[in-house]
Design an enzyme around this catalytic site. Structure first.
Site, PDB file in Angstrom:
ATOM      1  N   ASP A  93      10.682 -18.017 -24.785  1.00  0.00           N
ATOM      2  CA  ASP A  93      12.098 -18.119 -25.140  1.00  0.00           C
ATOM      3  C   ASP A  93      12.752 -19.343 -24.517  1.00  0.00           C
ATOM      4  OD1 ASP A  93      14.729 -17.591 -25.824  1.00  0.00           O
ATOM      5  OD2 ASP A  93      15.016 -16.086 -24.246  1.00  0.00           O
ATOM      6  N   ASP A 280      16.739 -22.537 -30.021  1.00  0.00           N
ATOM      7  CA  ASP A 280      16.419 -21.309 -29.299  1.00  0.00           C
ATOM      8  C   ASP A 280      15.298 -20.540 -29.996  1.00  0.00           C
ATOM      9  OD1 ASP A 280      16.359 -19.056 -27.779  1.00  0.00           O
ATOM     10  OD2 ASP A 280      18.400 -18.412 -28.197  1.00  0.00           O
TER      11      ASP A 280
END
Length: 497
Positions: A93, A280
């Site tokens: 992430d 992201d």
């Protein structure tokens, strides 16, 4: 039909799980390559600039770690913690910076019982720390304590890495997640544990030849390989042309300056002077300001979603707002001048005039919703005024947009049969336009007449000075190969191949 909507509901839950969280080449000391493999869904599953490129032609000594792609909503892969390694699946992430996995000391969270748990007593390289830590995500929170151990990623063995043993994972978010934990690839500035992230230690321990990593997400559900994460290099087989690079403007997330957002080639107006954006990998969709997301949803034909507050503001104040804008009043003061917001010197904020309980039993601040609705209506009216529309045309169009406001859940249903009529949605990055076709921004469940489609855009309003903020998640990164250049503090995008 009921079963189809159960599938849809489950899909929406999967999307929400990580909506707001975030080798085949040369020798292992140059880079680590992670292969993402596509997981095929059966019926049961549904229910429940220029950069130097490392040569990937020679795959000797390169380790392959298999990652899985669940419903184009979760990309996750395996790491090992401890000696001997205890294996965990994690989301890599870029929207966070901490590494965490469930702890064997997690006794009271159901999520821990259905995922792998770290057992410190079984590792000869474990070092105790014990500092308590808590991380809040947009879709849930975890708490636990810090520990230290070796972490294996591909052939890389990162020594003395701090990570979080999660002892509490409340709610459905982590219970239904196909991943055990999260491996943050963001900057240390957003590390909740205030520790050195795994990626930093890969660099400092000399594991990567170049301080870069890159993502390729395969969005073709028929392919076995779901994508790649490569530490230390990029694979030229998975992008076309050169990358367009933009500098990181704020360390924490991989944040950069983005230009205008185009809907079918037409400017949305809200980012014509620039907006902040982040790349992201831990967010499934593309998130942006409600005003623009509603325009996009209107253009692509989202249905069944109504915002009464928006229509109330428009019917009672629409003509007044139009007159004030024509008289050159400052747009950010109009809502406060009409008593719908309180002006704080920068923007209108909720005056908190009333609170009620809605049909779902949730407390709703009417002052906040009316204030937000007023500011959204102003943005839309301004956009239409630039196109020299009549007053009637402007108010009619804005009324239609009110009906397209995203639902509280954030996802919006569209007709799969309308894909060929939907416009391209484009983002201006580094003075280059990056377009998404309907088949790239619509998430499809199933095939044939029973197929169900979800808009790949969801609303997120971040106020100044940090906002407006866009989150370019997996929907965007699936279309554009993304390089995270830590050494030069920049992010690069190229058409995925």
């Amino acid at each position: 039909m009921k079963t189809q909507w159960k599938d849809m509901l489950f899909f929406l839950i999967v999307i929400n799980l990580i909506l707001s969280l975030v080798p085949s080449s040369s020798s292992a000391d140059e880079f680590s390559r992670i292969i993402l493999r596509k997981r095929h869904l059966d019926e049961e599953s549904r229910k429940f600039g220029y950069l130097k490129i490392n040569n990937l032609a020679d795959d000797s000594g390169t380790d392959i770690v298999v990652l899985k792609n669940y419903m184009d909503a979760q990309y996750y892969g395996e790491i090992g913690i401890g000696t001997p390694p205890q294996n965990f699946t994690v989301i890599f992430d870029t929207g966070s910076a901490d590494l965490w996995v469930p702890s064997a000391k997690c006794y009271f969270s159901l999520a821990c019982f259905v995922h792998s748990k770290y057992k410190s007593g079984q590792s000869s390289t474990y070092k105790k720390n014990g500092k308590p830590v808590e991380i809040h995500y947009g879709t849930g929170a975890i708490s636990g304590f810090l520990s230290r151990d070796s972490v294996k990623v591909g052939e890389f063995l990162v020594k003395n890495q701090y990570f979080i043993e999660a002892t509490r994972e409340p709610g459905i978010t982590f219970l239904l997640g196909k991943f055990d934990g999260i491996c943050g690839l963001g900057f240390q500035e957003i590390s909740v544990g205030k520790v050195v992230p795994l990626w930093y230690n890969m660099i400092s321990q000399g594991l990567v030849k170049e301080p870069i990593f890159s993502f390729w997400f395969n969005r073709n559900a028929d392919d076995e390989e779901g994508g790649q994460l490569i530490f230390g290099g990029v694979d030229p087989d998975h992008f076309i042309g050169n990358h367009t690079y933009v500098p990181v403007t704020r360390k924490g997330y991989w944040q950069f300056e983005m230009g205008d957002v185009l809907i079918g080639g037409r400017s949305s107006g809200i980012c014509s002077s620039g907006c902040a954006a982040i790349a992201d990998s831990g967010t499934s969709l593309i998130a942006g300001p409600t005003a623009v997301i509603a325009e996009i949803n209107h253009a692509i034909g989202v249905y069944g979603i109504v915002s009464q507050e928006c229509k109330t503001v428009l019917s009672q104040y629409g003509k007044t707002i139009l007159k004030l804008l024509l008289s050159k009043r400052q747009p950010n003061k109009i809502c406060s001048q009409m008593g719908l917001c309180v002006f704080n010197g920068i923007q209108g904020i909720s005056n908190g005039i009333e609170t009620k309980v809605n049909n779902d039993g949730l407390s709703v601040d009417l002052g906040e919703t009316i204030c937000s609705a007023c500011e959204i209506v102003i943005i839309w009216i301004q956009s239409q005024m630039k196109e020299n529309k009549t007053q009637e045309q402007i108010l009619t169009y804005v009324s239609e947009l009110c009906e397209r406001l995203p639902s509280p859940v954030g996802e919006s249903v569209v007709d799969c049969g309308r894909l060929s009529y939907m416009p391209n949605i484009s983002f201006t990055i580094g003075e280059k336009i990056f377009s998404l076709k309907p088949e790239q921004y619509i998430l499809k469940i199933g095939d044939g007449p029973s197929a169900q489609c979800i808009s790949g855009f969801t609303a997120l309003d971040v106020p100044p000075p940090r906002g407006p903020l866009w989150i370019l998640g997996d929907v965007f990164m699936g279309a554009y190969h993304t390089v995270f250049d830590f050494g030069n503090l920049r992010v690069g995008f190229a058409q995925a191949a």
